[in-house]
Design an enzyme around this catalytic site. Sequence first.
Site, short mmCIF file in Angstrom:
data_model
loop_
_atom_site.label_atom_id
_atom_site.label_comp_id
_atom_site.label_asym_id
_atom_site.label_seq_id
_atom_site.Cartn_x
_atom_site.Cartn_y
_atom_site.Cartn_z
N CYS A 167 0.82 -1.22 0.00
CA CYS A 167 0.00 0.00 0.00
C CYS A 167 0.85 1.26 0.00
CB CYS A 167 -0.90 0.04 1.24
SG CYS A 167 -1.37 -1.53 1.93
N CYS B 123 -2.83 3.43 2.79
CA CYS B 123 -3.58 2.36 3.45
C CYS B 123 -4.64 2.94 4.37
CB CYS B 123 -2.64 1.45 4.24
SG CYS B 123 -3.46 -0.03 4.85
N LYS C 32 -6.23 3.63 7.35
CA LYS C 32 -6.36 4.73 8.32
C LYS C 32 -5.50 5.93 7.95
CE LYS C 32 -8.91 1.79 10.22
NZ LYS C 32 -8.63 0.78 9.18
N GLU D 225 -10.50 -4.52 13.70
CA GLU D 225 -11.31 -5.11 12.63
C GLU D 225 -11.33 -6.62 12.79
OE1 GLU D 225 -9.75 -3.80 8.91
OE2 GLU D 225 -10.55 -1.78 9.13
N SER E 287 -13.45 -4.99 8.52
CA SER E 287 -12.69 -4.58 7.34
C SER E 287 -13.63 -4.24 6.20
CB SER E 287 -11.76 -5.72 6.92
OG SER E 287 -11.26 -5.50 5.63
#
Length: 561
Positions: A41, A114, A116, A438, A464
């Site tokens: 990411c 990614c 957050k 998550e 998620s």
Amino acid sequence: MTEGPERAPHRSYLYAMGLTREEIHQPLVGVASCWNEAAPCNIALMRQAQVVKKGVAAAGGTPREFCTITVTDGMAMGHEGMKSSLVSREVIADSVELTMRGHCYDALVGLAGCDKSLPGMMMAMLRLNVPSIFIYGGSILPGSFRGHPVTVQDLFEAVGKFSVGAMSAADLDELEMVACPSAGACGAQFTANTMATVSEAIGLALPYSAGAPAPYEIRDRFCDLAGQMVMELLARNIRPRDIVTRKALENAASVVAASGGSTNAALHLPAIAHECGIDFDLFAVAEVFERTPYIADLKPSGRYVAKDLFEAGGVPLLMKTLLEHGFLHGDCLTVTGRTLAENLAGVKWNPAQDVVRAADKPISPTGGVVGLKGNLAPDGAIVKVAGIDQEKLVFEGPAHCFDSEEACFEAVSNRRYQPGSVLVIRYEGPRGGPGMREMLATTAALYGQGMGNKVALITDGRFSGATRGFCIGHVGPEAAVGGPIALVRDGDMIAIDARKGTIELKVSEEELAERRKSWKPRPTGFGSGALYKYAQEVGAARYGAVTHPGAAGETRCYADV
């Protein structure tokens, strides 16, 4: 920091890094990225930041690059590392704020890849309120497994298949080697791509920039243009809070619903609003979800990935049909200096694609995400309904309670649950986890076992964006503060109706009051460090799980210092 005789020591530091007199006296533009080597990411962000810097320099600014942290959810999933994920959003926002404040930078271009890190970067922009542009690092390309396109979602679900003997160890090994073939964030409409879509809809990102996959060379054009455009915003004094208004937040919620996006948006949009001093809680988000049609056939519930959406016409194609049918506010300002409607004026419908349907011919009339409320969740809860048959949106069954994700995952892995049950995972909320983990490992295992539509799962934690099945998250108040979810016992009947938006624990108020007498708070297991500090400060999920008073408590904004 650079002007006047008293700043000679400061200028000497800049000369030491090779800056010229002209560069020192130009606006200093922070170029912040969440680059690291933790996951694909983020791996392309540093290269993209170099292109942003060229754009800033070409437009008469002096770029100053810096990095902040990222915790990548895919790597943190299913173990203690996930406790750090949501906390990282606050650390990202705080660290960008501190770097900008400490060095008195005049504007900001932020790159994130990614889950957050996207809302964290946008929160920093709104908190600082200097001219800013957001750049998404881009999505990963889909993998190919024996002729079929795959994403990391398939791999998480494969773990469930392996646990029941439906997949061999050799096949699992082969799949893990091909599922993620390039740089970029998870390729479907999981949290990263959901929040990237939000960045365009809310007006902080350039049109089309959210859709291009990380390996595509066109990303360099967006990065270069972002560097140049932030100088234009600086010249015109167009600031993030001029752009992110109540209407812009409603636009963002609309694209989440229309794209079948991640339930995490119902956590991040209130947090973004909080930085502007706008009251936009989970119920406000859910209200927009309810009135917005679901029109983008994207994974995890649909057929396509982010690359397909970009090639069909990108986020602007999705927004254009929403605007034409009255689901967006076209008069919102964006980082182009034009309104959303002006940005979309030249966008033509692409009849050759079937990734996005016209808003008057939706996949379903209600958005892909639904808010719930009831005696089990007075402060609300959230469920993704995209891809779930309408007749399966009502579920009632006995509770099977677990006080951690690990306990539930162990029971699922060993098939110690019954079809028709409501699995309850509690003490995983923002304060109780701490960190509001998550639950993809558990939900994917259920789906891989073929049980995704035969049980329901509720939690005060999160899910998620890759989660599918009847999974309800963000149940509030959370167990750690004595919310009703803490009082549920095995065998209690729980009724969920995603059509009516209700979630009810079928236990009398008298019985719940009696149970409450014996309830006691539980220690988190963290007596120091970042997770300890977070648990002391974090608020309710309904308001975004934020850790400070936001713009409502502001006495002066950095941009006005």
